[in-house]
Design a protein around this motif. Sequence first.
Motif, PDB file in Angstrom:
ATOM      1  N   LYS A  39       0.845  -1.210   0.000  1.00 13.90           N
ATOM      2  CA  LYS A  39       0.000   0.000   0.000  1.00 13.90           C
ATOM      3  C   LYS A  39       0.874   1.251   0.000  1.00 13.90           C
ATOM      4  N   GLN A  40       1.904   1.248   0.837  1.00 13.87           N
ATOM      5  CA  GLN A  40       2.806   2.404   0.894  1.00 13.87           C
ATOM      6  C   GLN A  40       3.491   2.605  -0.454  1.00 13.87           C
ATOM      7  N   LEU A  41       3.916   1.506  -1.063  1.00 12.33           N
ATOM      8  CA  LEU A  41       4.611   1.599  -2.352  1.00 12.33           C
ATOM      9  C   LEU A  41       3.695   2.179  -3.424  1.00 12.33           C
ATOM     10  N   ARG A  42       2.450   1.758  -3.453  1.00 10.97           N
ATOM     11  CA  ARG A  42       1.493   2.337  -4.414  1.00 10.97           C
ATOM     12  C   ARG A  42       1.332   3.835  -4.166  1.00 10.97           C
ATOM     13  N   ARG A  43       1.254   4.216  -2.908  1.00 10.58           N
ATOM     14  CA  ARG A  43       1.116   5.637  -2.554  1.00 10.58           C
ATOM     15  C   ARG A  43       2.352   6.421  -3.009  1.00 10.58           C
ATOM     16  N   PHE A  44       3.537   5.847  -2.793  1.00 13.59           N
ATOM     17  CA  PHE A  44       4.766   6.520  -3.216  1.00 13.59           C
ATOM     18  C   PHE A  44       4.823   6.646  -4.737  1.00 13.59           C
ATOM     19  N   ALA A  45       4.340   5.625  -5.434  1.00 11.78           N
ATOM     20  CA  ALA A  45       4.316   5.683  -6.903  1.00 11.78           C
ATOM     21  C   ALA A  45       3.394   6.796  -7.383  1.00 11.78           C
ATOM     22  N   LEU A  46       2.262   6.973  -6.701  1.00  7.01           N
ATOM     23  CA  LEU A  46       1.352   8.075  -7.053  1.00  7.01           C
ATOM     24  C   LEU A  46       2.003   9.427  -6.772  1.00  7.01           C
ATOM     25  N   GLU A  47       2.720   9.526  -5.655  1.00  4.64           N
ATOM     26  CA  GLU A  47       3.453  10.764  -5.352  1.00  4.64           C
ATOM     27  C   GLU A  47       4.470  11.051  -6.457  1.00  4.64           C
ATOM     28  N   TYR A  48       5.201  10.007  -6.848  1.00  3.07           N
ATOM     29  CA  TYR A  48       6.203  10.150  -7.912  1.00  3.07           C
ATOM     30  C   TYR A  48       5.537  10.646  -9.191  1.00  3.07           C
ATOM     31  N   ASP A  49       4.408  10.041  -9.513  1.00  5.62           N
ATOM     32  CA  ASP A  49       3.633  10.398 -10.700  1.00  5.62           C
ATOM     33  C   ASP A  49       3.244  11.880 -10.668  1.00  5.62           C
ATOM     34  N   GLU A  50       2.785  12.366  -9.516  1.00  6.76           N
ATOM     35  CA  GLU A  50       2.383  13.770  -9.386  1.00  6.76           C
ATOM     36  C   GLU A  50       3.576  14.709  -9.515  1.00  6.76           C
ATOM     37  N   ILE A  51       4.670  14.353  -8.889  1.00  5.18           N
ATOM     38  CA  ILE A  51       5.874  15.194  -8.918  1.00  5.18           C
ATOM     39  C   ILE A  51       6.442  15.279 -10.333  1.00  5.18           C
ATOM     40  N   ASN A  52       6.321  14.195 -11.092  1.00  3.56           N
ATOM     41  CA  ASN A  52       6.950  14.108 -12.407  1.00  3.56           C
ATOM     42  C   ASN A  52       5.949  14.202 -13.555  1.00  3.56           C
ATOM     43  N   ASP A  53       4.901  14.979 -13.363  1.00  2.00           N
ATOM     44  CA  ASP A  53       3.934  15.277 -14.426  1.00  2.00           C
ATOM     45  C   ASP A  53       3.352  14.043 -15.118  1.00  2.00           C
ATOM     46  N   GLY A  54       2.919  13.092 -14.326  1.00  2.49           N
ATOM     47  CA  GLY A  54       2.220  11.940 -14.880  1.00  2.49           C
ATOM     48  C   GLY A  54       3.107  10.825 -15.390  1.00  2.49           C
ATOM     49  N   LYS A  55       4.402  10.871 -15.099  1.00  2.00           N
ATOM     50  CA  LYS A  55       5.315   9.825 -15.569  1.00  2.00           C
ATOM     51  C   LYS A  55       5.208   8.600 -14.661  1.00  2.00           C
ATOM     52  N   VAL A  56       4.961   7.441 -15.256  1.00  6.07           N
ATOM     53  CA  VAL A  56       4.947   6.186 -14.501  1.00  6.07           C
ATOM     54  C   VAL A  56       6.398   5.832 -14.179  1.00  6.07           C
ATOM     55  N   PRO A  57       6.711   5.580 -12.907  1.00  2.00           N
ATOM     56  CA  PRO A  57       8.110   5.312 -12.557  1.00  2.00           C
ATOM     57  C   PRO A  57       8.593   3.971 -13.090  1.00  2.00           C
ATOM     58  N   THR A  58       9.865   3.963 -13.478  1.00  3.20           N
ATOM     59  CA  THR A  58      10.503   2.700 -13.837  1.00  3.20           C
ATOM     60  C   THR A  58      10.873   1.986 -12.538  1.00  3.20           C
ATOM     61  N   PHE A  59      11.292   0.739 -12.669  1.00  4.39           N
ATOM     62  CA  PHE A  59      11.721  -0.035 -11.511  1.00  4.39           C
ATOM     63  C   PHE A  59      12.805   0.727 -10.741  1.00  4.39           C
ATOM     64  N   ALA A  60      13.841   1.169 -11.438  1.00  4.69           N
ATOM     65  CA  ALA A  60      14.958   1.860 -10.791  1.00  4.69           C
ATOM     66  C   ALA A  60      14.501   3.157 -10.130  1.00  4.69           C
TER      67      ALA A  60
END
Length: 75
Positions: A39-60
């Motif tokens: 759950k935390q990881l999904r939340r962090f991925a959404l934060e990343y997405d917001e910070i980076n203008d909708g970019k889905v994060p890569t594994f790295a």
Amino acid sequence: MTIDRNDPRSQQPVDLSDPSALDRVLTACEVELSNEHRKQLRRFALEYDEINDGKVPTFAELVTFARPRLLPSEG
């Protein structure tokens, strides 16, 4: 855990709907595989997405972004 950024797999976007993909990221972050961490990881991925203008994060990118948040003593 060191991430080989030259490995093509590390540059693949993370499928947040795939539990095994989340578990690979959590394993790379060296944290317990638990529903709470997923759950935390999904939340962090959404934060990343917001910070980076909708970019889905890569594994790295997701490992680099999430690890200090999952392990606050390292952040």
